[in-house]
Design an enzyme around this catalytic site. Structure first.
Site, PDB file in Angstrom:
ATOM      1  N   GLU A 283       2.851   8.743 -27.816  1.00 30.33           N
ATOM      2  CA  GLU A 283       2.548   7.980 -28.854  1.00 30.33           C
ATOM      3  C   GLU A 283       1.063   7.346 -28.287  1.00 30.33           C
ATOM      4  OE1 GLU A 283       3.508   3.684 -28.711  1.00 30.33           O
ATOM      5  OE2 GLU A 283       5.353   4.248 -27.444  1.00 30.33           O
TER       6      GLU A 283
ATOM      7  N   LYS B  96      12.772  -3.320 -23.092  1.00 32.14           N
ATOM      8  CA  LYS B  96      12.303  -4.602 -22.397  1.00 32.14           C
ATOM      9  C   LYS B  96      13.250  -5.472 -22.738  1.00 32.14           C
ATOM     10  CE  LYS B  96       7.325  -3.910 -21.197  1.00 32.14           C
ATOM     11  NZ  LYS B  96       6.861  -3.052 -22.099  1.00 32.14           N
TER      12      LYS B  96
HETATM   13  N1  PSU Z   1       7.494  -1.650 -25.839  1.00 36.18           N
HETATM   14  C1  PSU Z   1       6.898  -1.347 -24.792  1.00 36.18           C
HETATM   15  N2  PSU Z   1       5.602  -0.920 -24.913  1.00 36.18           N
HETATM   16  C2  PSU Z   1       5.108  -0.536 -26.298  1.00 36.18           C
HETATM   17  C3  PSU Z   1       5.850  -0.814 -27.162  1.00 36.18           C
HETATM   18  C4  PSU Z   1       6.949  -1.155 -27.322  1.00 36.18           C
HETATM   19  O1  PSU Z   1       7.472  -1.738 -23.869  1.00 36.18           O
HETATM   20  O2  PSU Z   1       4.122  -0.058 -26.190  1.00 36.18           O
HETATM   21  C5  PSU Z   1       5.235  -0.321 -28.568  1.00 36.18           C
HETATM   22  C6  PSU Z   1       5.648   1.127 -29.162  1.00 36.18           C
HETATM   23  O3  PSU Z   1       4.731   1.530 -29.858  1.00 36.18           O
HETATM   24  C7  PSU Z   1       6.641   0.518 -29.915  1.00 36.18           C
HETATM   25  C8  PSU Z   1       6.300  -0.350 -30.698  1.00 36.18           C
HETATM   26  O4  PSU Z   1       7.077   1.634 -31.000  1.00 36.18           O
HETATM   27  O5  PSU Z   1       5.644  -1.250 -29.581  1.00 36.18           O
HETATM   28  C9  PSU Z   1       7.368  -1.694 -31.236  1.00 36.18           C
HETATM   29  O6  PSU Z   1       6.591  -2.408 -32.061  1.00 36.18           O
HETATM   30  P1  PSU Z   1       7.500  -3.354 -32.809  1.00 36.18           P
HETATM   31  O7  PSU Z   1       8.411  -4.184 -31.963  1.00 36.18           O
HETATM   32  O8  PSU Z   1       6.697  -4.251 -33.693  1.00 36.18           O
HETATM   33  O9  PSU Z   1       8.072  -2.344 -33.900  1.00 36.18           O
END
Ligand code: PSU
Ligand code: MN
Length: 306
Positions: free
Chosen positions: A25, A160
């Site tokens: 990604e 996390k």
């Molecule tokens: N969690 C991490 N590192 C990240 C992300 C999440 O530890 O870089 C990023 C990933 O791209 C994930 C996104 O798909 O954040 C999720 O965002 P949201 O919670 O807004 O859906």
């Protein structure tokens, strides 16, 4: 193949010749880590995939094109521009493409674009999930919906504990997502190897994981598989230390009224700032480890004719 998809020469060659490919990604580059470590890590991850016998396909949206396989320059561009680039989830895909804009792909959009290209495995750090307090905010990552509908296996280090990990597992269960622990019976919590929440299945090798993916594929089951691979012991962080940092980050987000798509990037940055970079080091190591397992699994799957 659709008219908006651009597959790099190297990735196209691999796909046409039945070689193993692992998707990556771009939000982890632009929003997940600071420059220059983000771009350096992205290149290291690609190298690990090559060393383990697969072809890396980093995914992003550039000038409205859905790119599968980036150049070094493109990776550096995402690293440098960081959070100035739009974080692209499912709802953002058509507008960004139609307007010819850039977008950093999250787990959701990386799964979508990988699937369009015919890639079955994707390695990353952590997925989005059910946020703490979601019972009032309704903040649940689109990643969970995507895992329930798009047939791509995601290898991550769990999630996390900025998230409610128990509710995240409940949500995945409701949506029919298979959650597998790689050499663990517990969902790893990204910086630490344990969360206290059990996963239903454990595999002990890439072969075993490939066998489940193969079966899922033959049965033509809807949705993806989530493989959670704990951070290597030597890089895992002290649980109390990291949990205190996460609590402070959550409190600050609440005070500042951070909402919506900004929440996850804000928390990631706060945790990194509070821990003075030690969390970044752990983050880098676990991504490299996930890339290794994903590539080895892609190689096994390939031998099985998938
Ligand atoms: N969690 C991490 N590192 C990240 C992300 C999440 O530890 O870089 C990023 C990933 O791209 C994930 C996104 O798909 O954040 C999720 O965002 P949201 O919670 O807004 O859906
Ligand atoms: Mn959200």
């Amino acid at each position: 193949m659709n008219q908006f998809l651009d597959i790099s020469k190297e990735v196209l060659h691999a796909l046409n010749n039945g070689l193993p490919v692992v998707a990556l990604e771009s939000t982890i580059i632009s929003h997940g880590m600071p420059y220059p470590q983000n771009a350096q890590t992205a290149l290291m991850v690609e190298n690990v995939i090559r060393e383990n016998g697969a072809v890396p396909a980093t995914i992003a949206i550039i000038g409205g094109r859905l790119k599968v396989g980036l150049t070094k320059e493109e990776i550096d561009y995402f690293g440098k521009k960081g959070t100035q680039i739009a974080k692209a989830s499912r709802r953002d895909l058509a507008p960004l493409v139609a307007k010819g804009l850039d977008g950093a792909t999250t787990v959701t959009t990386t799964m979508m674009i990988a699937h369009m290209a015919g890639i079955k495995i994707f390695a990353t750090g952590g997925i989005g999930g059910v946020h703490r307090g979601a019972e009032t905010t309704m903040d649940i990552s689109a990643d969970l919906e995507e895992l329930s509908s798009t047939p791509v296996t995601v290898v991550c280090a769990g999630a996390k504990s900025i998230l409610d990990l128990g509710l995240t597992l409940e949500y995945l269960e409701t949506k029919g997502v298979t959650v597998i622990g790689y050499n663990t019976k517990e969902l790893p919590a990204f910086y630490t190897r344990k969360s206290g929440f059990k996963v239903d299945y454990t595999v002990e090798s890439p072969e075993e994981l490939a066998k489940i993916i193969y079966t899922h594929d033959v049965l033509n089951l809807k949705g993806g598989i989530l493989c959670t691979n704990p951070i290597p012991e030597e890089y895992s962080m002290d649980e109390n230390y990291i949990n205190n940092a996460i609590e402070s980050a959550l409190m600050k987000a609440k005070e500042l009224g951070i909402k919506g798509k900004e929440t996850t990037p804000f928390l990631l940055k706060e945790v990194k700032d509070i821990t003075g970079g030690t969390s970044l080091e752990a983050n880098i190591k676990l991504v490299l480890n996930n890339a290794k397992i994903a590539s080895q699994t892609a190689v096994c799957l390939n031998k099985m004719g998938k």
